[in-house]
Write an enzyme that holds these catalytic residues in place. Structure first.
Site, PDB file in Angstrom:
ATOM      1  N   TYR A   1      23.158  16.310 -33.666  1.00 22.64           N
ATOM      2  CA  TYR A   1      22.496  16.832 -32.476  1.00 22.64           C
ATOM      3  C   TYR A   1      23.262  18.064 -32.013  1.00 22.64           C
ATOM      4  CZ  TYR A   1      19.047  13.169 -31.588  1.00 22.64           C
ATOM      5  OH  TYR A   1      17.965  12.345 -31.656  1.00 22.64           O
TER       6      TYR A   1
ATOM      7  N   LYS B   1      23.791   8.240 -44.462  1.00 22.75           N
ATOM      8  CA  LYS B   1      22.962   8.868 -45.494  1.00 22.75           C
ATOM      9  C   LYS B   1      23.874   9.579 -46.481  1.00 22.75           C
ATOM     10  CE  LYS B   1      18.819   9.743 -47.116  1.00 22.75           C
ATOM     11  NZ  LYS B   1      18.048   8.668 -47.783  1.00 22.75           N
TER      12      LYS B   1
ATOM     13  N   ASP C   1      17.262   5.299 -44.259  1.00 25.88           N
ATOM     14  CA  ASP C   1      15.862   5.036 -44.553  1.00 25.88           C
ATOM     15  C   ASP C   1      15.659   3.572 -44.948  1.00 25.88           C
ATOM     16  OD1 ASP C   1      17.430   5.683 -46.731  1.00 25.88           O
ATOM     17  OD2 ASP C   1      15.886   6.802 -47.790  1.00 25.88           O
TER      18      ASP C   1
ATOM     19  N   ASP D   1      19.873   7.243 -32.306  1.00 24.60           N
ATOM     20  CA  ASP D   1      18.795   7.519 -31.365  1.00 24.60           C
ATOM     21  C   ASP D   1      17.460   7.023 -31.919  1.00 24.60           C
ATOM     22  OD1 ASP D   1      17.479   8.461 -29.151  1.00 24.60           O
ATOM     23  OD2 ASP D   1      17.684  10.576 -29.658  1.00 24.60           O
TER      24      ASP D   1
ATOM     25  N   ASP E   1      15.268   3.428 -30.726  1.00 21.83           N
ATOM     26  CA  ASP E   1      13.886   3.464 -30.236  1.00 21.83           C
ATOM     27  C   ASP E   1      13.008   2.514 -31.040  1.00 21.83           C
ATOM     28  OD1 ASP E   1      14.633   5.310 -28.372  1.00 21.83           O
ATOM     29  OD2 ASP E   1      13.139   6.808 -28.934  1.00 21.83           O
TER      30      ASP E   1
END
Length: 379
Positions: A156, A209, A242, A266, A270
């Site tokens: 971010y 990742k 993933d 984040d 959610d």
């Protein structure tokens, strides 16, 4: 238990809930924010006050501070220096949601209020539990996990530079972003995750990742693994983000504590919040070793503002996390008992079939608040 690691979920039947009389007054910042923020924050204040009274604790000394539209009107900036100075005098505060997309153009490109406050105070850990409640329709009724999100760097752009945003365009046709992973920040968040797991089901899943980002995500994964060696009683797993997202949908009960970098945390939190029923029930705590900020996961929902329809639960549960954090840091059991009263009261209201519109119910914000306040006094 360390400051920053918070128990999640209600007290089980039979656990001790003795009343303590505490003379020390807790000072908490109260930041209403934008949109539905004033409504859910007022609801949370009322519930916290009720819970503190129920356990015999001294009333909270609430200290108001402004961000967002009201701060722009009064100070000319969404996060004024006056607000930061106020918060510097406090150990903890409740932050309402903000709607920076509706700010004047010159402020839409700046760091959002929540991010600015987190960065200013070094709140490196974002603790986001997801748990289904009886009485609430959930896609995953057996979900009960905590996502521990590194909050200060990662991918971010607003959190990875001392100056500037970390995002830039060398030409009109090219945009670049810089992601940052450091050993120091990764060690800090990994310890938070492992300490928390030691109080739960003793399993940590490192989400990364590293197959396509071997240097940045590889460092994050490897440092988390190294920290795990200091917690021999905790099982350590790791998954690509993933695969973890697919696994979370397929078998959420497999997860206990997830530790991951900023953007992945984040997104996954959610997803977990929706699997548990709604983002309206998704709480979070931003913290360092010395300060903490309760902040619901959801946004400001400006179309609902002023209609007495917002779901205040995420804010209620975020405040409960804040009280647990303060209880652990300061050794004040009354605060922990007040937090547990809030958690159990929310669960009891849901179990009684009472919910706001986002969960298929008919209760208004104020009606739901009164139902929680009434049940706070029941052990």
């Amino acid at each position: 238990m360390s400051a920053g690691t918070v128990p999640v979920g209600p007290v089980r039947a039979g656990e001790d809930d003795r009343v303590d009389v505490v003379n020390r007054t807790v000072r908490l910042g109260l930041i209403e924010g934008d949109g539905i923020g004033p409504e859910v924050v007022a609801s949370t204040r009322a519930v916290v006050d009720e819970a503190m009274a129920a356990v015999g604790a001294a009333p909270v000394d609430w200290v108001p501070a402004l961000i967002g539209h009201r701060a722009i009107e009064e100070f000319g900036h969404p996060v004024p220096e006056a607000t930061l100075r106020t918060l510097e005098e406090l150990d903890a505060w409740i932050l309402g949601p903000h709607d920076n997309a509706s700010y004047p153009p010159e402020f839409r490109r700046t760091v959002a209020p929540g991010g600015a406050i987190r960065k200013h105070f070094g709140l490196f850990a974002n603790i986001r539990p997801a748990r289904a409640f009886a009485g609430v329709r959930a896609a995953a009724p057996d979900i009960d996990l905590v996502i521990v999100r590194e909050n200060s760097e990662g991918f971010y752009a607003d959190r990875n530079m001392v100056a500037g945003s970390g995002e830039f365009r060398p030409t009109a046709e090219v945009a670049l972003a810089v992601g940052v992973v450091t050993r120091r920040a990764t060690e800090s968040i990994a310890h938070e995750a492992f300490r928390l797991a030691a109080t739960r089901r003793k399993r940590v899943t490192i989400v990364h990742k590293a197959n396509v980002l071997p240097m940045t995500m590889g460092l994050f994964r490897d440092v988390c693994r190294e920290v795990g060696h200091a917690y021999p009683g905790v099982e350590v797993l790791d998954e690509h983000v993933d695969a973890a997202a697919a696994h979370l949908v397929r078998a959420p009960a497999d997860f206990d504590v997830v530790v991951t970098e900023n953007m992945f945390g984040d997104i996954l939190s959610d997803l977990a919040g929706e699997l548990a029923g709604s983002l309206g029930t998704a709480p979070s705590l931003n913290c360092s070793a010395t300060r903490a900020m309760a902040q619901a996961v959801h946004g400001a929902a400006p179309t609902l503002a002023g209609h007495n329809r917002a779901n205040p639960v995420a804010s209620h549960l975020s405040a409960a996390m804040l009280l647990h954090w303060l209880s652990a840091r300061d050794g004040d059991p009354a605060l922990g008992r007040a937090a547990t009263r809030i958690e159990n009261a929310v669960a009891a209201v849901f179990a009684a079939g009472i919910a706001t519109a986002d969960l298929g119910g008919q209760a208004s914000t104020s009606e739901f608040t009164e139902q929680v306040r009434a049940r706070v006094h029941k052990r």
